[in-house]
Design a protein around this motif. Structure first.
Motif, PDB file in Angstrom:
ATOM      1  N   THR A  81       0.900  -1.080   0.115  1.00 59.03           N
ATOM      2  CA  THR A  81       0.055   0.000  -0.121  1.00 59.03           C
ATOM      3  C   THR A  81       0.842   1.274   0.031  1.00 59.03           C
ATOM      4  N   ILE A  82       0.325   2.248  -0.720  1.00 60.13           N
ATOM      5  CA  ILE A  82       0.974   3.624  -0.715  1.00 60.13           C
ATOM      6  C   ILE A  82       0.350   4.504   0.527  1.00 60.13           C
ATOM      7  N   TYR A  83       0.895   5.022   1.388  1.00 56.61           N
ATOM      8  CA  TYR A  83       0.170   5.495   2.611  1.00 56.61           C
ATOM      9  C   TYR A  83       0.180   6.914   2.238  1.00 56.61           C
ATOM     10  N   SER A  84       1.073   7.687   1.865  1.00 51.76           N
ATOM     11  CA  SER A  84       0.926   9.303   1.462  1.00 51.76           C
ATOM     12  C   SER A  84       1.736   9.737   0.352  1.00 51.76           C
ATOM     13  N   VAL A  85       1.138  11.086  -0.164  1.00 54.38           N
ATOM     14  CA  VAL A  85       2.111  11.639  -1.128  1.00 54.38           C
ATOM     15  C   VAL A  85       2.298  12.931  -0.664  1.00 54.38           C
ATOM     16  N   PHE A  86       3.618  13.192  -0.902  1.00 52.72           N
ATOM     17  CA  PHE A  86       3.926  14.805  -0.521  1.00 52.72           C
ATOM     18  C   PHE A  86       4.760  15.486  -1.941  1.00 52.72           C
ATOM     19  N   ILE A  87       4.384  16.631  -1.990  1.00 58.70           N
ATOM     20  CA  ILE A  87       4.949  17.570  -2.935  1.00 58.70           C
ATOM     21  C   ILE A  87       5.769  18.734  -2.440  1.00 58.70           C
TER      22      ILE A  87
ATOM     23  N   ASN B 292       0.083  17.773   0.417  1.00 56.29           N
ATOM     24  CA  ASN B 292       0.273  16.234   1.025  1.00 56.29           C
ATOM     25  C   ASN B 292      -1.205  15.691   1.075  1.00 56.29           C
ATOM     26  N   LYS B 293      -1.345  14.202   0.898  1.00 58.85           N
ATOM     27  CA  LYS B 293      -2.607  13.713   1.043  1.00 58.85           C
ATOM     28  C   LYS B 293      -2.132  12.441   1.554  1.00 58.85           C
ATOM     29  N   GLU B 294      -3.075  11.667   2.594  1.00 51.39           N
ATOM     30  CA  GLU B 294      -3.034  10.642   2.916  1.00 51.39           C
ATOM     31  C   GLU B 294      -3.861   9.549   2.284  1.00 51.39           C
ATOM     32  N   PHE B 295      -3.434   8.469   2.009  1.00 53.25           N
ATOM     33  CA  PHE B 295      -4.400   7.713   1.228  1.00 53.25           C
ATOM     34  C   PHE B 295      -4.713   6.161   1.720  1.00 53.25           C
ATOM     35  N   ALA B 296      -3.773   5.935   2.883  1.00 50.19           N
ATOM     36  CA  ALA B 296      -4.037   4.717   3.662  1.00 50.19           C
ATOM     37  C   ALA B 296      -3.547   4.997   4.879  1.00 50.19           C
ATOM     38  N   GLU B 297      -4.203   4.250   5.896  1.00 52.46           N
ATOM     39  CA  GLU B 297      -3.546   4.169   7.225  1.00 52.46           C
ATOM     40  C   GLU B 297      -2.207   3.602   7.300  1.00 52.46           C
TER      41      GLU B 297
ATOM     42  N   THR C 268      11.651  20.276  -8.053  1.00 51.94           N
ATOM     43  CA  THR C 268      10.432  19.828  -7.428  1.00 51.94           C
ATOM     44  C   THR C 268      10.795  18.264  -6.839  1.00 51.94           C
ATOM     45  N   LYS C 269      10.213  18.165  -5.628  1.00 51.32           N
ATOM     46  CA  LYS C 269      10.427  16.815  -5.267  1.00 51.32           C
ATOM     47  C   LYS C 269       8.957  16.307  -4.689  1.00 51.32           C
ATOM     48  N   PHE C 270       8.981  14.943  -5.357  1.00 51.86           N
ATOM     49  CA  PHE C 270       7.765  14.068  -4.867  1.00 51.86           C
ATOM     50  C   PHE C 270       8.122  12.931  -4.007  1.00 51.86           C
ATOM     51  N   LEU C 271       7.516  12.882  -2.970  1.00 51.24           N
ATOM     52  CA  LEU C 271       7.810  12.134  -1.849  1.00 51.24           C
ATOM     53  C   LEU C 271       6.578  11.049  -1.791  1.00 51.24           C
ATOM     54  N   LEU C 272       6.823   9.757  -1.818  1.00 50.08           N
ATOM     55  CA  LEU C 272       5.841   8.597  -1.630  1.00 50.08           C
ATOM     56  C   LEU C 272       6.108   8.013  -0.439  1.00 50.08           C
ATOM     57  N   ALA C 273       5.161   7.630   0.383  1.00 45.75           N
ATOM     58  CA  ALA C 273       5.415   6.912   1.576  1.00 45.75           C
ATOM     59  C   ALA C 273       4.518   5.546   1.350  1.00 45.75           C
ATOM     60  N   ALA C 274       5.260   4.505   1.505  1.00 44.01           N
ATOM     61  CA  ALA C 274       4.541   3.284   1.179  1.00 44.01           C
ATOM     62  C   ALA C 274       4.932   2.295   2.229  1.00 44.01           C
ATOM     63  N   ASP C 275       4.448   1.166   2.086  1.00 38.09           N
ATOM     64  CA  ASP C 275       5.003  -0.037   3.362  1.00 38.09           C
ATOM     65  C   ASP C 275       6.098  -0.681   2.727  1.00 38.09           C
TER      66      ASP C 275
END
Lengths: 182, 137
Positions: free
Chosen positions: B2-8, B18-23, B78-85
């Motif tokens: 799962t992808i948890y959040s996206v930050f730009i 920034n947006k959270e998509f999953a816990e 520009t930096k794209f951050l993706l927080a995933a499991d």
């Protein structure tokens, strides 16, 4: 896999040990500084012998930290500590529990981090292919640091590490890690 | 997977999306996210500096116990951050697709001022669609 260098920081944020292997020394920079353990004097040795450094040379047997950077070792150690400290806090904020930060990777190196309960921080840079060095660093701590520093009655705590036995054992251990290239 | 959040993060280090998509990550206030973005921006710059090997980029992947944070920096800073499991494979491809959605709905939007916080509904929808698709695989 190549292991580039190792920093050890004590709980007072000071760098008490630095050593490097496989680092391509730049011409004109001192090689084979005899004080791999003490960052301040390593920088002094580097500055003093800067004019006579042999081009393309490499520290003898990779034993001692040959410092070939363009900023002093002290400055770089502070930057490394700052990066590690900030990332630790960032991970703690995001995941809600401490001791979360394990490593980070860029396109040319990977930094592994291990912290002991006493506040001692081990930072090791390797090439990006190395997946998980936590076990190896944990062994460095328990089998080399604890044996030769903690159990040594003559060593003062929180001081730069200058113990020969520690350095030799560390070099042997790292060189025997699977896939370590000279 | 799962992808948890996206930050730009924009090129000055300010958080623009920034947006959270999953816990999976802790819930933080907007202010705390802003501070984290600024911290990450600074750390990203320093990591290319302290490299033991010349010519390093900044952090591309940060590994923690409970998540992995991937960073993609565009040529414009520009930096794209993706927080995933931690077990998520192929986050790089996901990052490229987020960049595509950004290019289509943010950059091509004539009413969007560059480097400002992103307030485009189509971008939100497009990103939601993309992440939902990636999370359901």
């Amino acid at each position: 896999m190549a292991i580039y260098n190792l920093y050890i920081f004590d709980r007072h944020c000071a760098c008490i040990f630095f050593t490097s292997w496989n680092r391509r020394a730049l011409p004109g920079i001192a090689i084979d500084g005899a004080n791999g353990g003490d960052p301040a004097s390593a920088a002094a040795v580097a500055a003093a012998a800067g004019g006579t450094g042999s081009p393309g040379g490499h520290a003898q047997g990779g034993m001692v930290g040959s410092y070939g950077g363009d900023i002093s070792l002290e400055e770089e150690a502070k930057l490394v500590y700052g990066v590690v400290f900030s990332l630790r806090n960032l991970v703690k904020k995001l995941s809600g529990k401490s001791d979360g930060f394990i490593s980070y990777r860029t396109n040319v190196y990977r930094l592994h981090y291990y912290e002991t309960a006493s506040g001692l921080k081990f930072v090791m840079n390797t090439d990006p292919g190395v997946e998980n060095l936590s076990e190896a660093i944990r062994m460095i701590y328990s089998q080399i640091y604890v044996e030769y520093i903690t159990k040594n009655p003559l060593v003062t705590f929180d001081a730069p590490i200058t113990n020969e036995l520690f350095r030799n054992n560390l070099n042997n251990f790292v060189k025997n890690l699977p896939g370590f290239e000279r | 997977m799962t992808i948890y959040s996206v930050f730009i993060i924009n090129k000055a280090g300010g958080l623009i999306y920034n947006k959270e998509f999953a816990e999976g990550l802790a819930k933080l206030s907007t202010n705390e996210y802003l501070v984290l973005a600024g911290t990450f921006h600074g750390v990203h710059a320093i990591t290319s500096r302290i490299s033991p090997v010349p010519n390093s980029t900044g952090i591309e992947m940060l590994q923690a116990d409970t998540f992995k944070l991937h960073c993609f920096q565009t040529a414009t800073g520009t930096k794209f951050l993706l927080a995933a499991d931690p077990n998520h494979q192929n986050v790089d491809a996901a990052l490229r697709r987020v960049y595509e959605v950004y290019a289509d709905y943010v950059m091509k939007n004539p009413f969007y001022t560059p480097e400002m916080p992103i307030r485009a509904e189509l971008f939100d929808m497009g990103l939601q669609r993309l992440i939902k698709q990636l999370n359901s695989v």
